[in-house]
Design an enzyme around this catalytic site. Sequence first.
Site, PDB file in Angstrom:
ATOM      1  CE  LYS A 138      -3.819   1.970   2.774  1.00 13.19           C
ATOM      2  NZ  LYS A 138      -4.656   1.715   3.966  1.00 13.19           N
ATOM      3  CB  SER A 219      -7.705   3.471   3.129  1.00 14.52           C
ATOM      4  OG  SER A 219      -6.845   2.925   4.111  1.00 14.52           O
ATOM      5  CB  SER A 243      -8.185   0.800   6.523  1.00 19.99           C
ATOM      6  OG  SER A 243      -8.664   1.860   7.314  1.00 19.99           O
TER       7      SER A 243
END
Length: 531
Positions: A138, A219, A243
């Site tokens: 990420k 996210s 997330s």
Amino acid sequence: MTTKVLRFITLPLAACVVALCPVATLAQDDGQMPRLRPLEFPALPEGTPALPDDIVATLDQVLPTLTIPELQGFMEDGQLTSMILTRYYLERIEALDERYRTYIEINPAALEEAAAADARRAEGGGLGPLDGIPVSLKDNIGTAAPMHTTAGAEILLDYTPEADAPLVQQLRAGGAVILGKANLSEFAGAISLGLILGGSTAVAGQGINPHGPFATGGSSSGSAGAVSANLTVVSVGSETSGSLIAPSAWQSVVGMKPSRDLISGEGVIPLLSNNDSPGPIARTVTDAALLLGVIDTAEVDYGAGLSTDALKGVTVGVLSSELAAQPGNADLLQRIAATLTLTGAEVVPASLAGWQSALSAFDLFLAGGIRYEMTAFVGTVVPEIDGPEALVAYYATAPETRAPFGSDLLAGKVSQAAELPEDDFRSLGPTLTANATQLLEAAFAASGAEALVSIDNDHAQVYATAGYPAITVPLGARSAGGLMAALGRESAGMPVGVTLIGKQGEDAALLGYAYAFEQASNYRLVPEIER
């Protein structure tokens, strides 16, 4: 899976080009945008042969169902190499990711890392279970040059930390091949909700769920999407409140938020440090356990507890009264109960009733994190950003490139915390953590359960704030209800996950429970793919 399947894959170097089209996606006219920085792929030596079509077809067929131990087995007996695997994924990304937008940047050294892994194997050595295995990260996880760390934000487009984050250093020490940086919800969800709740950034655009016109979640949307669409083997995402869990559940993969501080958060761009935690995303619990074992700070063999009998005789508390009240959850609860019964677990009701009241200040706490932690970090990179209002103004100055999906969420949160003194913000963390911990401990004690069961990220705010571990395992698809229905869209066919919540520090036991559930249910959905 037999050893004959990959017998003919023996080329030292190979390439592939494959086209993937999901059954249904958010299309360009739904708001997709050009990337601020096009993906650049490492060059191959001139004249390098392409991977034959039959090898591509075999890899297309088997890779979505292979575990890391199976991949390692094929590499050990010479049927597969890290170079072949890495080239396959790089060219698959090149062919597909303009549609899916799961990547922000490609590692220019990926092929070199794969070659080094193959050399180690040829010499009879190895660095562990991830040696030669492609991994994505990420893009809020720090990577030193030449890769950037943007959090998806235009303001950080050229930012490169001086050093890799500790978890990245651990991956490199374990021989993992870093494919690149995964797309996300910008600044871990602090800017905009995107087109459909999650996965949008100024740098890479709107992430697309490979299962259809559904939310990607946030996210860690790109991490989950890349794993789901077979654009990496595993990925490292991060969690603040749902997330990791939401995007994994909604894209039918395994995602785990570990116990607080089990993985170092150093070098990860902060949103709310009290809650922030990196964690693994994988297609299987086995792979998640192996990835966790490489990036954690403990000396634990998570694989040792992965048994189909791990739930036998274990009391599991299902948060049924709260979940049953939501439309479309009745048949999901039946699936969960049937699977738990099959594993030999003792199923009892449990409750976290009243958690919304106990954590009513969480929204203000998150707004404080944006003001005092996230924006403060941006200021260390761009000194002109001397406060959150300056960041809001920066986005508003050139919204077409800096905020193509809007920045109202950021502006609202900055305004919300405008009258929150930093001392009060800092005191909120221990208070909310204590409240969340009390809720969980009371639920465990009242039910006698060793694990609690939720759906998707319904109780993420509780376990994330308490710092307790949670893991989501695919539960098939919805027939009704859920997020999409709440948004007035079709929800039938949207992936859904069962989420197991464990006790503080008992991550290994939780992985065992998840493995037993996974093996008994086999509910993971593989996206339908056309060439």
